[in-house]
Design a protein around this motif. Structure first.
Motif, PDB file in Angstrom:
ATOM      1  N   ALA A   1       0.843  -1.199   0.000  1.00  0.00           N
ATOM      2  CA  ALA A   1       0.000   0.000   0.000  1.00  0.00           C
ATOM      3  C   ALA A   1       0.876   1.245   0.000  1.00  0.00           C
ATOM      4  N   ALA A   2       1.906   1.229   0.852  1.00  0.00           N
ATOM      5  CA  ALA A   2       2.806   2.378   0.917  1.00  0.00           C
ATOM      6  C   ALA A   2       3.496   2.576  -0.431  1.00  0.00           C
ATOM      7  N   ALA A   3       3.965   1.471  -1.018  1.00  0.00           N
ATOM      8  CA  ALA A   3       4.667   1.562  -2.301  1.00  0.00           C
ATOM      9  C   ALA A   3       3.736   2.087  -3.385  1.00  0.00           C
ATOM     10  N   ALA A   4       2.483   1.591  -3.395  1.00  0.00           N
ATOM     11  CA  ALA A   4       1.525   2.023  -4.415  1.00  0.00           C
ATOM     12  C   ALA A   4       1.264   3.520  -4.298  1.00  0.00           C
ATOM     13  N   ALA A   5       1.051   3.975  -3.054  1.00  0.00           N
ATOM     14  CA  ALA A   5       0.767   5.399  -2.846  1.00  0.00           C
ATOM     15  C   ALA A   5       1.950   6.245  -3.309  1.00  0.00           C
ATOM     16  N   TRP A   6       3.157   5.770  -2.995  1.00  0.00           N
ATOM     17  CA  TRP A   6       4.359   6.521  -3.351  1.00  0.00           C
ATOM     18  C   TRP A   6       4.547   6.600  -4.864  1.00  0.00           C
TER      19      TRP A   6
END
Lengths: 262, 269
Positions: free
Chosen positions: B250-255
């Protein structure tokens, strides 16, 4: 005849030039093909870790079938699929008119509009699989076996192409078939194992209705030198039947075509 | 893009997306039918099981495993990566950016809305599976079924987020469809989709345990087919690892998305 050979040459050249524009893509495609070949080999590797033969096939023998599967998949995705996906689009938009107006056979023209040369990589992958498999077996295929398997490759191509023409003919009746092509590719996945792993109804369907057994298992058996002559005869007859039948269906179907524009 | 506004918009979004899913039902059915791989694998493994069981897998266990794989694949499927690629190329992503909700949420909602139809297709398959193997090869402990639900949701989220990450790469490199192709091939091999993870040699298993693929499909399927009936603590540990991966994804996708979207320029009008 010479005119058609020349036409084929031109179409192939155009597709190759088109593909050459994206050289980076070619390298990526190479990588992708190798990874996808792994999806066919890894399961075999796992199941043969514990036993020497499954449904009458040893590990290297089953690999020969995988090799044929890889080869034909390359043919399907490189030479057959791209053109025929195009036809579906043309029928929907009505631009098939321009093809029909040209002074050459429409089936020939639509079947050769587009090739994907990068799929030739599959031939290399398949050769690597064959070499590895036969080294494990300990001896190469006999000359007769090799000749028979090459003949069967021709009949397999005809069968595959005939099935495709039948699928595409459906587009003149129902128009929306663009994801039927995915269904076809998905069914072709069943050709990756020797046909003897299938039982009951599936076995009959994959031999006579959707003749996957004739496409990968028979050539592999020929290469291994254990194909029964009657199977060879069945393949030749089957290919001839599919060629004539699909042509007849195409001719009828194209008569149904009504331009979509104006 | 307030949280309250998003929550208020959700029911309508879901209703619209569901209507869309119903409108394209024939197409969806073809997609479901095109999921033939578990059945192709089942044919191979049935032939294998005839020569005696492989690990804990006999004929019945293989039938249960691969029909469960089919069902879980239907329920965790996502196609957002192809959708994002298409919309970036056509420029239609612009209309999504105008809406007052996060575009990624929009894709997620479309995914959820297709669920009821996919459930409708998969449940009969599950029932057929039960009838075929007579309940022998499905999980017997209530704990396993309790863990199954979060594992399934986790698997779906991982698949969706992986689709977002690869899809967002299209903002950097025109088309990321080929990246998705490689991801998909790796997923096929290492997720338990083609071969139950338990059957891999120990060395390969150690690697697979740390890759995300297995948590997308293999783990829920294993829970469903009773692989952890006696060892629920292992299952809890795996579930925890799955959800850590969900958070990381999720963090990677948002970034990746927030970086990439700045580069987006729509064509046409």
């Amino acid at each position: 005849m010479r005119r058609y050979a020349y036409l084929l040459y031109i179409q192939l050249k155009a597709s190759t030039l088109l593909a050459m524009q994206y050289r980076g893509d070619f390298v990526v495609d190479l990588l992708i093909e190798l990874v996808w070949a792994a999806t066919a080999v890894v399961p075999l590797f796992v199941v043969f870790a514990g036993r020497s033969s499954i449904a009458g096939w040893t590990y290297p023998e089953a690999l020969v079938v995988t090799g044929w599967f890889t080869l034909l998949q390359g043919l399907l995705e490189g030479a057959i699929n791209p053109s025929l996906v195009n036809v579906v689009e043309q029928v929907r938009k009505g631009t098939l008119d321009f093809v029909l107006l040209k002074p050459a056979d429409a089936q020939f023209l639509v079947s050769t509009t587009r090739f994907q040369p990068s799929k030739a990589i599959n031939a290399i992958t398949a050769t690597l699989i064959f070499v590895y498999a036969f080294r494990r077996i300990g001896h190469g295929p006999t000359a007769g076996g090799l000749a028979a398997s090459l003949l069967l490759m021709v009949t397999a191509s005809i069968l595959l192409y005939g099935l495709w023409i039948l699928t595409v003919s459906a587009v003149f009746y129902v128009v929306r078939v663009d994801n039927l092509t995915f269904l076809f590719t998905a069914i072709f996945d069943a050709a990756r194992w020797p046909s003897s792993v299938f039982r009951g109804v599936a076995k009959i369907v994959f031999t006579f209705v959707i003749p996957l057994a004739l496409m990968t298992t028979y050539p592999a058996e020929a290469m291994l030198g254990r194909l029964h002559p009657s199977s060879l005869a069945l393949s030749l007859g089957g290919a001839l039947f599919f060629a004539v039948f699909s042509r007849a269906v195409w001719v009828r179907a194209i008569g149904k075509y009504t331009s979509a524009s104006s | 893009m307030s949280v309250r506004g998003t929550v208020k918009a959700l029911p309508t979004l879901l209703r619209v997306a569901f209507a869309e899913a119903v409108a394209y039902r024939a197409e969806m059915l073809v997609w479901v039918l095109a999921t033939t791989m578990p059945l192709v694998m089942l044919a191979l493994f049935s032939a294998v099981a005839e020569g005696g069981p492989l690990g804990r897998f006999g004929q019945a266990e293989f039938i249960a495993y691969f029909l469960a794989t089919f069902v879980v694949r239907q329920l965790t499927g996502s196609w957002a990566s192809w959708q994002i690629n298409f919309e970036v190329r056509e420029g239609t992503l612009a209309t999504r950016l105008l809406r007052p909700i996060h575009p990624l949420l929009g894709y997620a909602v479309e995914n959820i809305a297709a669920m009821p139809m996919r459930v409708a297709v998969s449940v009969p398959v599950a029932i057929v599976a039960l009838a075929l193997v007579g309940g022998r090869a499905v999980a017997h402990s209530a704990g396993a079924w309790l863990l199954f639900l979060p594992a399934l949701v986790g698997g779906w989220l991982l698949t969706l987020l992986a689709n977002f990450i690869v899809g967002a790469l299209a903002l950097f490199m025109e088309s990321s469809v080929k990246v998705m192709d490689i991801y998909l091939a790796a997923y096929f091999v290492a997720s338990g989709y083609l071969v139950p993870v338990e059957l891999f040699p120990p060395g390969a298993r150690a690697v697979i345990d740390w890759l995300p693929f297995r948590y997308q499909i293999g783990f829920p399927v294993e829970l469903m087919t009773g692989a952890y009936d006696g060892t629920l603590t292992t299952a809890v540990a795996l579930l925890a690892r799955q959800w850590v991966m969900v958070c990381a994804f999720a963090a990677a996708a948002a970034w990746v998305w927030s970086r990439g979207i700045r580069r987006f320029s729509a064509y046409g009008g």
